[in-house]
Write an enzyme that holds these catalytic residues in place. Structure first.
Site, short mmCIF file in Angstrom:
data_model
loop_
_atom_site.label_atom_id
_atom_site.label_comp_id
_atom_site.label_asym_id
_atom_site.label_seq_id
_atom_site.Cartn_x
_atom_site.Cartn_y
_atom_site.Cartn_z
CE1 TYR A 94 1.10 -0.26 4.41
CE2 TYR A 94 0.08 1.90 4.35
CZ TYR A 94 0.89 0.98 4.98
OH TYR A 94 1.48 1.29 6.17
NE ARG A 107 7.02 4.13 0.73
CZ ARG A 107 6.73 4.98 1.73
NH1 ARG A 107 7.68 5.36 2.56
NH2 ARG A 107 5.52 5.45 1.88
NE ARG A 117 -6.28 -19.53 4.16
CZ ARG A 117 -5.44 -20.40 4.73
NH1 ARG A 117 -5.45 -21.67 4.36
NH2 ARG A 117 -4.59 -20.00 5.67
CG HIS A 133 0.00 -20.95 3.03
ND1 HIS A 133 -1.11 -21.73 3.24
CD2 HIS A 133 0.24 -20.31 4.20
CE1 HIS A 133 -1.51 -21.59 4.50
NE2 HIS A 133 -0.72 -20.73 5.09
CD GLU A 178 9.78 1.76 10.62
OE1 GLU A 178 9.74 2.75 9.88
OE2 GLU A 178 9.63 0.59 10.20
CG LEU A 185 8.31 2.42 4.89
CD1 LEU A 185 8.11 1.15 4.06
CD2 LEU A 185 6.96 3.07 5.14
N1 PDD Z 1 2.81 5.02 7.42
N2 PDD Z 1 7.41 3.76 9.08
C1 PDD Z 1 6.26 3.06 9.05
C2 PDD Z 1 6.21 1.73 9.71
C3 PDD Z 1 5.15 3.60 8.38
O1 PDD Z 1 4.01 2.88 8.33
C4 PDD Z 1 5.23 4.88 7.78
C5 PDD Z 1 4.07 5.47 7.06
C6 PDD Z 1 6.45 5.57 7.87
C7 PDD Z 1 6.65 6.93 7.23
O2 PDD Z 1 6.67 6.85 5.82
P1 PDD Z 1 6.16 8.07 4.94
O3 PDD Z 1 6.93 9.26 5.39
O4 PDD Z 1 6.49 7.68 3.55
O5 PDD Z 1 4.68 8.22 5.21
C8 PDD Z 1 7.52 4.97 8.51
C9 PDD Z 1 1.62 5.45 6.73
C10 PDD Z 1 1.37 6.92 6.85
C11 PDD Z 1 0.46 4.60 7.18
O6 PDD Z 1 0.68 3.41 7.37
O7 PDD Z 1 -0.66 5.09 7.31
#
Ligand code: PDD
Length: 305
Positions: free
Chosen positions: A33, A52, A100, A102, A181, A206
């Protein structure tokens, strides 16, 4: 006003939008996503988000269902139909529908593409001025956190734990005591010397698009930054901290667990970065900072895996 979603080639009413029960995204979280912020009807960092997305799909060997040009057209059409001025475009691509099992289906089904929008005035969130609390929790995720997969159960559990503790976010901590993070944002601190610190890119985090834009802003403004892991103790004793994401922008962190950061108020550098970021979103600085990303810029991550 009617709200629309895009589902596999059709714009449908949001509350009538459905996917198949055997969509592999539903059964196996076999999909990826992106969340693209919209400010003043403009998509912020659209190309880096789509770069990405392409990389996440490649890593999972899922085909891009439509060309980038068509994807951008769908995003614009959905924003137009939903009269979105500010908020988010959410898109999800899964491996598609199959009985279904895997392993991947022998004959690849068409990947499923779903897109929705949410209206929020992202630029006017109270958390920007008030700051937020974060808690620290063990990082229990898998070893490919660089892929933006819809498999987000540990993130949901962490975010729920944060909410129950009256916090905005949970900073996940690896086995060596270093912050990886947040559950949906990147984690930053500011050192005594005024240097921005955030973990380096690897399979542990990420590659945040907002993170990357903050670096570009820092470069333009002559701020020092370093990409390296920091411990929970370092975070607690930092003079400032903040979280970044497509929805958080630059959100000042004023408390880590039970420890106030600095004087417990949003730090001056975080607030400045937020202003610069908002200015960037408003278009004032877009040319100055970041050109479109090329897919190649985030490709080296693949070598780590
Ligand atoms: N999340 N780390 C994680 C685990 C994330 O899910 C996100 C973003 C980020 C920041 O990435 P970016 O700056 O590209 O949004 C870092 C989005 C906003 C979400 O899951 O809703």
């Amino acid at each position: 006003m009617a709200r629309f979603a895009y589902v596999n080639g059709r714009y449908v009413l949001h509350d009538k939008a459905t996917v198949h029960v055997e969509d592999r995204g539903y059964q196996f979280a076999d999909g990826v996503y992106e969340v693209v912020p919209v400010v003043g009807r403009s998509m912020i960092d659209e190309d880096p988000h789509l770069d990405r997305l392409g990389r996440s799909l490649d890593e999972l060997m899922i085909a891009m269902p439509v060309s980038r040009q068509v994807l951008k057209m769908i995003m614009r059409e959905l924003v137009r139909r939903n009269r979105l001025v500010g908020g988010l475009v959410y898109m999800q691509i899964t491996r598609g529908v199959a009985p279904r099992d895997h392993q991947f289906p022998a004959v690849a089904p068409p990947p499923a593409l779903v897109m929705t929008t949410t209206a929020i005035d992202l630029a006017a969130q109270p958390k920007f001025r008030d700051g937020v609390k974060v808690i620290t929790i063990p990082d229990i995720r898998w070893t490919r956190c660089d892929i933006k997969t819809v498999s987000l159960l540990p993130n949901c559990l962490g975010k729920q734990q944060a909410a129950e503790a009256g916090a905005y976010e949970a900073w996940q901590v690896d086995r060596d005591g270093y912050v990886t993070e947040g559950t949906s944002s990147n984690a930053w601190i500011v050192t005594d010397a005024g240097k921005l610190l955030t973990r380096e890119l690897s399979i542990d985090i990420l590659s945040g698009v907002t993170r990357r834009t903050i670096f570009a802003i820092a470069e333009t403004e002559g701020l020092e930054y370093e990409e390296r892991p920091f411990t929970v103790a370092e975070a607690r004793s930092a003079c400032e901290a903040f979280a970044s994401s497509a929805t958080s922008f630059v959100t000042p962190v004023v408390q880590v667990d039970d420890t106030m950061i600095g004087d417990g108020k949003p730090g001056p550098l975080a607030l400045k970065l937020l202003d610069w970021y908002l200015d960037y979103c408003a278009g004032g600085r877009r040319d100055k900072h970041v050109g479109p990303w090329t897919a190649g810029e985030i490709e080296p991550l693949r070598e780590i895996a």
